[in-house]
Enzyme design. Structure first.
Site, PDB file in Angstrom:
ATOM      1  N   LYS A   6      98.842  30.002  50.431  1.00 57.14           N
ATOM      2  CA  LYS A   6     100.173  30.062  49.796  1.00 57.14           C
ATOM      3  C   LYS A   6     101.211  29.374  50.671  1.00 57.14           C
ATOM      4  O   LYS A   6     102.026  28.580  50.209  1.00 57.14           O
ATOM      5  CB  LYS A   6     100.539  31.535  49.536  1.00 57.14           C
ATOM      6  CG  LYS A   6     101.883  31.820  48.925  1.00 57.14           C
ATOM      7  CD  LYS A   6     103.037  31.900  49.901  1.00 57.14           C
ATOM      8  CE  LYS A   6     102.850  32.827  51.059  1.00 57.14           C
ATOM      9  NZ  LYS A   6     102.912  34.241  50.754  1.00 57.14           N
ATOM     10  N   GLU A  34     123.333  32.208  63.634  1.00 53.16           N
ATOM     11  CA  GLU A  34     124.467  32.753  64.402  1.00 53.16           C
ATOM     12  C   GLU A  34     125.365  33.626  63.526  1.00 53.16           C
ATOM     13  O   GLU A  34     126.102  34.471  64.036  1.00 53.16           O
ATOM     14  CB  GLU A  34     125.273  31.642  65.080  1.00 53.16           C
ATOM     15  CG  GLU A  34     126.037  30.757  64.116  1.00 53.16           C
ATOM     16  CD  GLU A  34     126.820  29.629  64.812  1.00 53.16           C
ATOM     17  OE1 GLU A  34     127.467  29.915  65.833  1.00 53.16           O
ATOM     18  OE2 GLU A  34     126.759  28.484  64.334  1.00 53.16           O
ATOM     19  N   TYR A  55     106.506  39.606  44.580  1.00 56.21           N
ATOM     20  CA  TYR A  55     106.371  38.586  45.618  1.00 56.21           C
ATOM     21  C   TYR A  55     105.658  37.338  45.084  1.00 56.21           C
ATOM     22  O   TYR A  55     106.112  36.208  45.242  1.00 56.21           O
ATOM     23  CB  TYR A  55     105.468  39.116  46.746  1.00 56.21           C
ATOM     24  CG  TYR A  55     106.065  39.996  47.792  1.00 56.21           C
ATOM     25  CD1 TYR A  55     106.352  41.332  47.539  1.00 56.21           C
ATOM     26  CD2 TYR A  55     106.283  39.506  49.081  1.00 56.21           C
ATOM     27  CE1 TYR A  55     106.829  42.155  48.541  1.00 56.21           C
ATOM     28  CE2 TYR A  55     106.766  40.327  50.088  1.00 56.21           C
ATOM     29  CZ  TYR A  55     107.035  41.651  49.823  1.00 56.21           C
ATOM     30  OH  TYR A  55     107.512  42.455  50.813  1.00 56.21           O
ATOM     31  N   GLU A  69     107.149  33.534  44.476  1.00 56.43           N
ATOM     32  CA  GLU A  69     106.641  32.499  45.396  1.00 56.43           C
ATOM     33  C   GLU A  69     106.012  31.348  44.623  1.00 56.43           C
ATOM     34  O   GLU A  69     106.271  30.166  44.905  1.00 56.43           O
ATOM     35  CB  GLU A  69     105.627  33.114  46.371  1.00 56.43           C
ATOM     36  CG  GLU A  69     106.286  34.039  47.373  1.00 56.43           C
ATOM     37  CD  GLU A  69     105.362  34.541  48.464  1.00 56.43           C
ATOM     38  OE1 GLU A  69     105.873  34.988  49.497  1.00 56.43           O
ATOM     39  OE2 GLU A  69     104.133  34.509  48.304  1.00 56.43           O
ATOM     40  N   HIS A 116     124.783  27.873  68.438  1.00 57.93           N
ATOM     41  CA  HIS A 116     125.582  27.023  67.568  1.00 57.93           C
ATOM     42  C   HIS A 116     125.051  25.600  67.546  1.00 57.93           C
ATOM     43  O   HIS A 116     124.674  25.093  68.595  1.00 57.93           O
ATOM     44  CB  HIS A 116     127.037  27.034  68.066  1.00 57.93           C
ATOM     45  CG  HIS A 116     127.986  26.373  67.128  1.00 57.93           C
ATOM     46  ND1 HIS A 116     128.284  26.903  65.890  1.00 57.93           N
ATOM     47  CD2 HIS A 116     128.665  25.215  67.241  1.00 57.93           C
ATOM     48  CE1 HIS A 116     129.144  26.094  65.287  1.00 57.93           C
ATOM     49  NE2 HIS A 116     129.392  25.060  66.075  1.00 57.93           N
ATOM     50  N   CYS A 120      94.221  37.355  52.358  1.00 61.46           N
ATOM     51  CA  CYS A 120      95.237  36.615  53.110  1.00 61.46           C
ATOM     52  C   CYS A 120      94.763  35.214  53.476  1.00 61.46           C
ATOM     53  O   CYS A 120      95.455  34.220  53.233  1.00 61.46           O
ATOM     54  CB  CYS A 120      95.629  37.399  54.361  1.00 61.46           C
ATOM     55  SG  CYS A 120      96.866  36.564  55.343  1.00 61.46           S
ATOM     56  N   CYS A 134      98.230  34.737  51.773  1.00 63.61           N
ATOM     57  CA  CYS A 134      99.240  34.238  52.713  1.00 63.61           C
ATOM     58  C   CYS A 134      99.015  32.801  53.199  1.00 63.61           C
ATOM     59  O   CYS A 134      99.935  31.983  53.168  1.00 63.61           O
ATOM     60  CB  CYS A 134      99.312  35.110  53.971  1.00 63.61           C
ATOM     61  SG  CYS A 134      98.639  36.747  53.844  1.00 63.61           S
TER      62      CYS A 134
HETATM   63  P1  NDP Z   1     104.161  43.273  43.080  1.00 59.65           P
HETATM   64  O1  NDP Z   1     103.758  44.677  42.943  1.00 59.65           O
HETATM   65  O2  NDP Z   1     105.064  42.848  44.167  1.00 59.65           O
HETATM   66  O3  NDP Z   1     104.817  42.787  41.703  1.00 59.65           O
HETATM   67  C1  NDP Z   1     104.205  42.994  40.473  1.00 59.65           C
HETATM   68  C2  NDP Z   1     105.149  42.526  39.397  1.00 59.65           C
HETATM   69  O4  NDP Z   1     104.499  42.552  38.145  1.00 59.65           O
HETATM   70  C3  NDP Z   1     106.388  43.389  39.271  1.00 59.65           C
HETATM   71  O5  NDP Z   1     107.472  42.567  38.994  1.00 59.65           O
HETATM   72  C4  NDP Z   1     106.045  44.286  38.090  1.00 59.65           C
HETATM   73  O6  NDP Z   1     107.160  44.695  37.375  1.00 59.65           O
HETATM   74  C5  NDP Z   1     105.252  43.340  37.225  1.00 59.65           C
HETATM   75  N1  NDP Z   1     104.310  44.023  36.350  1.00 59.65           N
HETATM   76  C6  NDP Z   1     103.441  45.007  36.679  1.00 59.65           C
HETATM   77  N2  NDP Z   1     102.722  45.394  35.612  1.00 59.65           N
HETATM   78  C7  NDP Z   1     103.144  44.645  34.587  1.00 59.65           C
HETATM   79  C8  NDP Z   1     102.798  44.586  33.212  1.00 59.65           C
HETATM   80  N3  NDP Z   1     101.870  45.377  32.696  1.00 59.65           N
HETATM   81  N4  NDP Z   1     103.449  43.706  32.424  1.00 59.65           N
HETATM   82  C9  NDP Z   1     104.417  42.892  32.935  1.00 59.65           C
HETATM   83  N5  NDP Z   1     104.778  42.910  34.234  1.00 59.65           N
HETATM   84  C10 NDP Z   1     104.151  43.781  35.041  1.00 59.65           C
HETATM   85  O7  NDP Z   1     102.789  42.475  43.091  1.00 59.65           O
HETATM   86  P2  NDP Z   1     102.365  41.042  43.544  1.00 59.65           P
HETATM   87  O8  NDP Z   1     101.086  40.824  42.819  1.00 59.65           O
HETATM   88  O9  NDP Z   1     103.454  40.056  43.400  1.00 59.65           O
HETATM   89  O10 NDP Z   1     102.057  41.228  45.084  1.00 59.65           O
HETATM   90  C11 NDP Z   1     101.199  42.273  45.547  1.00 59.65           C
HETATM   91  C12 NDP Z   1     101.562  42.669  46.948  1.00 59.65           C
HETATM   92  O11 NDP Z   1     101.092  41.690  47.850  1.00 59.65           O
HETATM   93  C13 NDP Z   1     103.066  42.753  47.192  1.00 59.65           C
HETATM   94  O12 NDP Z   1     103.586  44.004  46.875  1.00 59.65           O
HETATM   95  C14 NDP Z   1     103.175  42.450  48.659  1.00 59.65           C
HETATM   96  O13 NDP Z   1     103.081  43.645  49.393  1.00 59.65           O
HETATM   97  C15 NDP Z   1     101.970  41.571  48.935  1.00 59.65           C
HETATM   98  N6  NDP Z   1     102.407  40.157  49.067  1.00 59.65           N
HETATM   99  C16 NDP Z   1     103.174  39.807  50.131  1.00 59.65           C
HETATM  100  C17 NDP Z   1     103.609  38.523  50.294  1.00 59.65           C
HETATM  101  C18 NDP Z   1     104.457  38.175  51.460  1.00 59.65           C
HETATM  102  O14 NDP Z   1     104.525  38.940  52.413  1.00 59.65           O
HETATM  103  N7  NDP Z   1     105.162  37.048  51.438  1.00 59.65           N
HETATM  104  C19 NDP Z   1     103.265  37.479  49.327  1.00 59.65           C
HETATM  105  C20 NDP Z   1     102.482  37.954  48.239  1.00 59.65           C
HETATM  106  C21 NDP Z   1     102.069  39.245  48.124  1.00 59.65           C
HETATM  107  P3  NDP Z   1     107.983  46.045  37.711  1.00 59.65           P
HETATM  108  O15 NDP Z   1     108.741  45.795  38.969  1.00 59.65           O
HETATM  109  O16 NDP Z   1     108.854  46.192  36.510  1.00 59.65           O
HETATM  110  O17 NDP Z   1     106.971  47.130  37.840  1.00 59.65           O
END
Ligand code: NDP
Length: 459
Positions: free
Chosen positions: A51, A441, A177, A181, A436, A43, A48
Site C-alpha cells: 500500500k 514548527e 482506513y 487510502e 524553520h 502487512c 501496509c
Molecule cells: P475499518 O473498520 O477502518 O472501516 C470499515 C469501513 O467500512 C467503515 O467505514 C464502515 O462503516 C464500513 N462498513 C462496514 N460494514 C459495512 C457494510 N455492511 N456496508 C457498508 N459499509 C460498511 O476497516 P478497514 O478495512 O478500512 O481497515 C481495517 C483495519 O486495518 C483498520 O481499522 C486499521 O486498524 C487497519 N489499517 C491500518 C492502516 C494504517 O495504519 N494506515 C491502513 C489500513 C488498515 P461504519 O464506520 O459506518 O461502520
C-alpha cells in the site's frame, strides 16, 4: 517441557506471530511456526508495505504538476501499471524470503500449511500432529464484503494489489482506513474515483475536524466522495459493473472495490473445539498476558479486535515471548498509540480526539487549531491546505491529543507520540524551538486557543 514436541507452536506467520516465534526461539524455546499463505501476513503482502509503495507511486502525479510552478517542464507523463505492480510484487517476494530466513536463522521449525488446534496442547497440520506446551494463535483477518447479489463481481484490497490492468473508473465502498487510502492511490494513478460511504462522514472514530478537512481536500483533488450512499446489488454488463444504490439510482464503473472492514480468521481452526472463548464477531478474549480462557492457548494481533496495527501486533508478540520464556511477565500499554492514514493528504494522529476528550474530560479542555497553506504550495499553485490540532487538558496543561492532515503527517506524528507518552504539557510544546521553515514548527507555535470549553464553562 520436554513432554511436548515444542515449547511454543505459533499458528500464523504475520507480524505478531513471527515476532513471538523469533523472540521466543532467541530465548531458548523450541518453537514451530505454521503459515498457509505468505510469510509476513497482511502487512507485508496485501497491506501496509505494498500500500505504501503504491501510495508513493500515486503521489508522483501531483508532484509532476506542482513542479511547473518551480520552473520544471516534465512533459507528458504516463504510468505503466504492470511495471509498478510487478516491481512491488518483487519487493514483497524479497521480504517473504527474508522472513523465512530470519525464522530459520532463529532456530524455528518452519511449517507450511493450514494448522488446526486439536486440543489445548495439540495442533494438526496436513495429517500430522504436533504437541506444544503453548499454542499461539496469530491468524489475523481477511477482508469482509457484505452479502448482496453480485458480490462475486467486486474486488477487495487483496485483489487491488494484483489487477491485470488499471481500471479507468473505480467505485470504492467504505469509509475506513483502507477505503480512503485506496481512493487517494487510485486517483493519483489516474483512475477516476468515486468513494461512497453509508454514513454522513467517513473515518468514524477520527477527530471530526480531521474527517471534514480530509473530505474537503479529497473533493478538491477531484475524488467524488459521496456520503449517505450505499450499494444494494451489483450487476455485470460486459466489462462494466453497475452498482444499484439503496434508495434508487445507479453507479457505473470498471471495478468496484469493497473496503468495508476485515474479519478475524478464527473460524474453522478448532478453537471452539478446544474451548477457547470468542466474541460473536470472531475476536478472541485474552487476559493482559494474551492468554485465552484455555491457559495453554494464547492469541494476539488483529484477532483481538483491539488496535489492528502492525506495530501493536509486534509489541504483543514481544510481550508473549518475554512472558512465556523471558521470566518477565509483560503486557502492552495501549495508551498513545500513534497512527497514520496514507490518504491524500495523509492523516497523522495520536491520543484523544476532541470528541473523546470531551467524553473523558468534560469542559476541562482547550483546543488549538490551525489550517494553512504550506510554503511549497505558494509556488506550486496546489490548493491543498494543512490542518493541525492540539487537544489540551486545561487544568493539567497536558497535551492529550494531536492530529494533523497534511504532507508527512505520519512522519511527524511518531516524534509527537514520544512527547505525549512522556506527558508533555502545552508549556513544553511552547518552550520547544521550531524548525524553520517547516510545517512541523506549527506544532510548537500555536498560541491562540481556538475553542476553550474550560473558559466557556467558567463564563
Ligand atoms: P475499518 O473498520 O477502518 O472501516 C470499515 C469501513 O467500512 C467503515 O467505514 C464502515 O462503516 C464500513 N462498513 C462496514 N460494514 C459495512 C457494510 N455492511 N456496508 C457498508 N459499509 C460498511 O476497516 P478497514 O478495512 O478500512 O481497515 C481495517 C483495519 O486495518 C483498520 O481499522 C486499521 O486498524 C487497519 N489499517 C491500518 C492502516 C494504517 O495504519 N494506515 C491502513 C489500513 C488498515 P461504519 O464506520 O459506518 O461502520
Amino acid at each position: 517441557m520436554a513432554e511436548y514436541d515444542f515449547d511454543l507452536f505459533v499458528i500464523g506467520g504475520g507480524s505478531g506471530g513471527v515476532r513471538a516465534a523469533r523472540f521466543s526461539a532467541g530465548m531458548g524455546a523450541r518453537v514451530a511456526i505454521a503459515e498457509e499463505r505468505f510469510w509476513g501476513g497482511t502487512c507485508v503482502n496485501v497491506g501496509c508495505v505494498p500500500k505504501k509503495l503504491f501510495s508513493y507511486a500515486s503521489h508522483f502525479a501531483e508532484e509532476f504538476r506542482d513542479s511547473a510552478g518551480f520552473g520544471w517542464n516534465v512533459g507528458a507523463t504516463t504510468l505503466d501499471w504492470p511495471t509498478l505492480r510487478d516491481n512491488k510484487t518483487r519487493e514483497i517476494e524479497r521480504l517473504n524470503g527474508i522472513y523465512d530466513k530470519m525464522l530459520r536463522g532463529a532456530g524455528c521449525e518452519v511449517l507450511w500449511g493450514t494448522a488446526k488446534v486439536v486440543d489445548p496442547h495439540t495442533v494438526e497440520l496436513d495429517g500430522k500432529t504436533f504437541t506444544a506446551a503453548n499454542i499461539l494463535v496469530a491468524v489475523g483477518g481477511w477482508p469482509f464484503v457484505p452479502d448482496m447479489p453480485g458480490k462475486e463481481h467486486v474486488i477487495t484490497s487483496n485483489e487491488a494489489f494484483y489487477l491485470d490492468k488499471l481500471p479507468r473508473e473505480i467505485v470504492i465502498v467504505g469509509g475506513g482506513y483502507i477505503a480512503v487510502e485506496f481512493a487517494g492511490i487510485f486517483h493519483g494513478l489516474g483512475v477516476e474515483v468515486t468513494q461512497i460511504y453509508r454514513g454522513s462522514m467517513f473515518l468514524r472514530g477520527f477527530d471530526n475536524d480531521v474527517r471534514e478537512h480530509l473530505a474537503q481536500e479529497m473533493g478538491k483533488k477531484g475524488i467524488d466522495v459521496r456520503f449517505d450512499t450505499d450499494i444494494e446489488k451489483v450487476e455485470k454488463k460486459g466489462e462494466r459493473l453497475i452498482g444499484h444504490l439503496k434508495g434508487g439510482g445507479i453507479i457505473e464503473a470498471d471495478a468496484i472495490m469493497y473496503a468495508t472492514g476485515r474479519r478475524p480468521s478464527t473460524g474453522g481452526i478448532g478453537l471452539e473445539d478446544a474451548g477457547v472463548a470468542m466474541n460473536d464477531n470472531g475476536t478472541i478474549l485474552v487476559d493482559e498476558h494474551f492468554r485465552t480462557n484455555v491457559p495453554s492457548i494464547l492469541a494476539l494481533g488483529d484477532i483481538l479486535g483491539r488496535i489492528e496495527l502492525t506495530p501493536v501486533a509486534l509489541a504483543e508478540g514481544g510481550a508473549v515471548a518475554r512472558t512465556l520464556f523471558g521470566n518477565n511477565p509483560s503486557t502492552v500499554d495501549y495508551a498513545y498509540v500513534p497512527s497514520a492514514v496514507f490518504s491524500h493528504p495523509p492523516i497523522g494522529s495520536v491520543g484523544l480526539t476532541e470528541e473523546q476528550a470531551r467524553e473523558a474530560l468534560g469542559d476541562d479542555l482547550d483546543i488549538y487549531l490551525t489550517d494553512f497553506k504550506p510554503l511549497k504550495n505558494t509556488l506550486s499553485g496546489n490548493e491543498e491546505r494543512t490542518l493541525m490540532k492540539l487537544v489540551v487538558q486545561h487544568s493539567s496543561d497536558r497535551v492529550v491529543g494531536v492530529h494533523m492532515v497534511g504532507p508527512e503527517a505520519g512522519e511527524m506524528m511518531q516524534g509527537i507520540a514520544i512527547a505525549l507518552k512522556a506527558g508533555a504539557t502545552k508549556a513544553v510544546f511552547d518552550a520547544t524551538i521550531g524548525i524553520h521553515p517547516t510545517s512541523a514548527e506549527e506544532f510548537v507555535t500555536m498560541r491562540e486557543v481556538k475553542r476553550s470549553y474550560a473558559r466557556e464553562a467558567a463564563e
